[in-house]
Motif scaffolding. Structure first.
Motif, PDB file in Angstrom:
ATOM      1  N   VAL A  71       0.832  -1.204   0.000  1.00  0.00           N
ATOM      2  CA  VAL A  71       0.000   0.000   0.000  1.00  0.00           C
ATOM      3  C   VAL A  71       0.871   1.260   0.000  1.00  0.00           C
ATOM      4  O   VAL A  71       0.622   2.205  -0.766  1.00  0.00           O
ATOM      5  N   VAL A  72       1.883   1.293   0.847  1.00  0.00           N
ATOM      6  CA  VAL A  72       2.755   2.468   0.912  1.00  0.00           C
ATOM      7  C   VAL A  72       3.426   2.716  -0.435  1.00  0.00           C
ATOM      8  O   VAL A  72       3.484   3.861  -0.921  1.00  0.00           O
ATOM      9  N   ASP A  73       3.919   1.660  -1.061  1.00  0.00           N
ATOM     10  CA  ASP A  73       4.569   1.823  -2.356  1.00  0.00           C
ATOM     11  C   ASP A  73       3.586   2.297  -3.419  1.00  0.00           C
ATOM     12  O   ASP A  73       3.928   3.148  -4.259  1.00  0.00           O
ATOM     13  N   GLU A  74       2.376   1.754  -3.406  1.00  0.00           N
ATOM     14  CA  GLU A  74       1.385   2.138  -4.405  1.00  0.00           C
ATOM     15  C   GLU A  74       0.903   3.566  -4.205  1.00  0.00           C
ATOM     16  O   GLU A  74       0.744   4.321  -5.169  1.00  0.00           O
ATOM     17  N   VAL A  75       0.687   3.944  -2.973  1.00  0.00           N
ATOM     18  CA  VAL A  75       0.212   5.304  -2.683  1.00  0.00           C
ATOM     19  C   VAL A  75       1.278   6.333  -3.045  1.00  0.00           C
ATOM     20  O   VAL A  75       0.958   7.427  -3.545  1.00  0.00           O
ATOM     21  N   ALA A  76       2.524   6.006  -2.796  1.00  0.00           N
ATOM     22  CA  ALA A  76       3.651   6.845  -3.219  1.00  0.00           C
ATOM     23  C   ALA A  76       3.489   8.291  -2.768  1.00  0.00           C
ATOM     24  O   ALA A  76       3.694   9.221  -3.547  1.00  0.00           O
ATOM     25  N   GLN A  77       3.081   8.458  -1.506  1.00  0.00           N
ATOM     26  CA  GLN A  77       2.987   9.764  -0.861  1.00  0.00           C
ATOM     27  C   GLN A  77       1.889  10.666  -1.440  1.00  0.00           C
ATOM     28  O   GLN A  77       1.854  11.863  -1.150  1.00  0.00           O
ATOM     29  N   ARG A  78       0.980  10.096  -2.216  1.00  0.00           N
ATOM     30  CA  ARG A  78      -0.115  10.925  -2.741  1.00  0.00           C
ATOM     31  C   ARG A  78      -1.068  11.358  -1.636  1.00  0.00           C
ATOM     32  O   ARG A  78      -1.643  12.447  -1.689  1.00  0.00           O
ATOM     33  N   VAL A  79      -1.289  10.494  -0.657  1.00  0.00           N
ATOM     34  CA  VAL A  79      -2.060  10.819   0.543  1.00  0.00           C
ATOM     35  C   VAL A  79      -1.352  10.153   1.719  1.00  0.00           C
ATOM     36  O   VAL A  79      -0.565   9.218   1.532  1.00  0.00           O
ATOM     37  N   PRO A  80      -1.618  10.591   2.950  1.00  0.00           N
ATOM     38  CA  PRO A  80      -1.047   9.886   4.097  1.00  0.00           C
ATOM     39  C   PRO A  80      -1.581   8.463   4.224  1.00  0.00           C
ATOM     40  O   PRO A  80      -2.751   8.200   3.925  1.00  0.00           O
ATOM     41  N   VAL A  81      -0.726   7.567   4.670  1.00  0.00           N
ATOM     42  CA  VAL A  81      -1.110   6.191   4.988  1.00  0.00           C
ATOM     43  C   VAL A  81      -0.878   5.973   6.475  1.00  0.00           C
ATOM     44  O   VAL A  81       0.226   6.235   6.978  1.00  0.00           O
ATOM     45  N   LEU A  82      -1.906   5.492   7.165  1.00  0.00           N
ATOM     46  CA  LEU A  82      -1.791   5.183   8.590  1.00  0.00           C
ATOM     47  C   LEU A  82      -1.943   3.684   8.776  1.00  0.00           C
ATOM     48  O   LEU A  82      -2.940   3.092   8.351  1.00  0.00           O
ATOM     49  N   GLY A  83      -0.934   3.062   9.384  1.00  0.00           N
ATOM     50  CA  GLY A  83      -0.924   1.621   9.558  1.00  0.00           C
ATOM     51  C   GLY A  83      -1.346   1.213  10.951  1.00  0.00           C
ATOM     52  O   GLY A  83      -1.042   1.889  11.936  1.00  0.00           O
ATOM     53  N   GLY A  84      -2.032   0.097  11.038  1.00  0.00           N
ATOM     54  CA  GLY A  84      -2.460  -0.414  12.332  1.00  0.00           C
ATOM     55  C   GLY A  84      -1.335  -1.154  13.027  1.00  0.00           C
ATOM     56  O   GLY A  84      -0.700  -2.037  12.437  1.00  0.00           O
ATOM     57  N   ALA A  85      -1.097  -0.808  14.283  1.00  0.00           N
ATOM     58  CA  ALA A  85      -0.006  -1.426  15.039  1.00  0.00           C
ATOM     59  C   ALA A  85      -0.501  -2.121  16.309  1.00  0.00           C
ATOM     60  O   ALA A  85       0.310  -2.501  17.159  1.00  0.00           O
ATOM     61  N   THR A  86      -1.789  -2.291  16.454  1.00  0.00           N
ATOM     62  CA  THR A  86      -2.351  -2.848  17.686  1.00  0.00           C
ATOM     63  C   THR A  86      -1.928  -4.301  17.887  1.00  0.00           C
ATOM     64  O   THR A  86      -1.998  -5.124  16.976  1.00  0.00           O
ATOM     65  N   THR A  87      -1.462  -4.617  19.091  1.00  0.00           N
ATOM     66  CA  THR A  87      -1.193  -5.994  19.511  1.00  0.00           C
ATOM     67  C   THR A  87      -1.730  -6.151  20.935  1.00  0.00           C
ATOM     68  O   THR A  87      -2.390  -5.262  21.468  1.00  0.00           O
ATOM     69  N   LEU A  88      -1.393  -7.261  21.556  1.00  0.00           N
ATOM     70  CA  LEU A  88      -1.885  -7.513  22.909  1.00  0.00           C
ATOM     71  C   LEU A  88      -0.995  -6.929  24.003  1.00  0.00           C
ATOM     72  O   LEU A  88      -1.301  -7.081  25.180  1.00  0.00           O
ATOM     73  N   ASN A  89       0.118  -6.271  23.629  1.00  0.00           N
ATOM     74  CA  ASN A  89       0.997  -5.744  24.667  1.00  0.00           C
ATOM     75  C   ASN A  89       1.835  -4.598  24.112  1.00  0.00           C
ATOM     76  O   ASN A  89       1.923  -4.397  22.891  1.00  0.00           O
TER      77      ASN A  89
END
Length: 332
Positions: A80-98
């Motif tokens: 996704v980051v490579d495809e978007v290529a900074q055209r819009v912000p990309v926010l990734g999910g980092a949720t885990t159990l700890n």
């Protein structure tokens, strides 16, 4: 790798579309190894941008962050980051159990090139207020280069974030906004607690109502329905920004109508038991993105609930077609 630049509070504007992690046909098998349909992920990300969204959020609930392997999550994010290529912000999910695994995941997402995090708190046990604030403080300190959108989902994360927590979260420089649950009586107190330090993103169909309550404070929405076609959310954004409030209200009402059958028995509690399959069923029925099958264990859904999701998808697809035509006419 791109030069990282943290998404800031003043960039929280417009439609923050949430997209699924497109799945291969065998994704429901517990023996499947690599279940990401990368070609569809690239196509979907570019389609959302071409159709006018302002940011893309990935690896949330129906992004199946809880059921992707770590390798799959990182590979999908990189696509996704490579495809978007900074055209819009990309926010990734980092949720885990700890906290430690979350920091490790966040650091890897930063290396891949996301602009910020969509971050829910651990949910094995409920976090009290001090634990919640400490969690976001520790993650923010570990990845100071990333902005953080707090994921406030009272069912998934075992309780609503309190106004006191919001006031404390504003002291963390990386925290810029909250993906906010359904509007309720606590909205005004939460906004007061946020002050000028952060903002909130309402659900797209509640954006008009939220903007009327706080017109100078709320400039963006989160939109899962954009994965069924973003024209309704984009049209709502345009109407609000131009002050066409009557038009904005009508679009919000149409979005509400499209969601009437989505929540089984009208219950968010019941919906939350089947959140992932219902979302993916709706997206596949709408046909804008091929979400594909769910990953285990969240693969079961009663058929009457599934049909409600399909009907919602059909309604959203029709609304997207209608408003896409209007948007094209306005551009010509």
């Amino acid at each position: 790798m791109k030069q990282l630049m943290r998404i800031e509070l003043d960039q929280v504007s417009g439609v923050f579309a949430i997209m699924p992690t497109p799945a291969t046909d065998n994704a429901s098998s517990p023996d499947a190894i690599d279940t990401v349909d990368h070609a569809e992920a690239r196509r979907a990300a570019s389609a959302l941008i071409a159709d006018g969204v302002d940011a893309i959020m990935i690896n949330g609930t129906f992004g199946e962050a809880a059921t992707l392997t770590q390798d799959e999550l990182f590979a999908f994010t990189r696509t996704v980051v490579d495809e978007v290529a900074q055209r819009v912000p990309v926010l990734g999910g980092a949720t885990t159990l700890n906290t430690r695994d979350t920091i490790s995941r966040a650091r890897m997402l930063s290396e891949i090139g996301v602009d910020g995090l969509l971050l829910g708190r651990p949910m094995w046990s409920p976090c009290d207020d001090e634990t919640l604030v400490d969690f976001y403080r520790h993650v923010g300190a570990a990845v100071p280069e990333l902005g953080i959108i707090v994921y406030d989902n009272p069912v998934s994360f075992r309780g609503k974030i309190s106004s006191w927590c919001y006031s404390e979260l504003t002291r963390i420089p990386q925290v810029i906004a909250a993906k906010y649950p359904a509007l309720g009586p606590g909205l005004e107190a939460d906004l007061d607690a946020m002050g000028d330090g952060m903002t909130l993103l309402p659900l797209e169909r509640e954006w008009y109502a939220a903007s009327q309550l706080a017109p100078d404070r709320i400039h963006a929405c989160w939109s899962g329905s954009s994965s069924c076609g973003p024209a309704p959310a984009v049209s709502l954004r345009n109407a609000l920004s131009a002050g066409r409030l009557g038009e904005a209200e009508l679009i919000a009402e149409a979005l509400g109508h499209a969601s009437e059958t989505f929540f089984p028995e009208g219950s968010f509690e019941i919906f939350s038991r089947y959140n992932v399959p219902l979302e993916k069923i709706r997206i596949d029925e709408a046909g804008y993105i091929k979400a594909g099958p769910c990953r285990p264990p969240y693969i079961h859904c009663p058929e009457d609930y599934a049909e409600g999701a399909r009907e919602s998808g059909r309604r959203l697809a029709a609304l997207h077609r209608e408003l896409s035509g209007r948007l094209a006419a306005a551009r010509s």
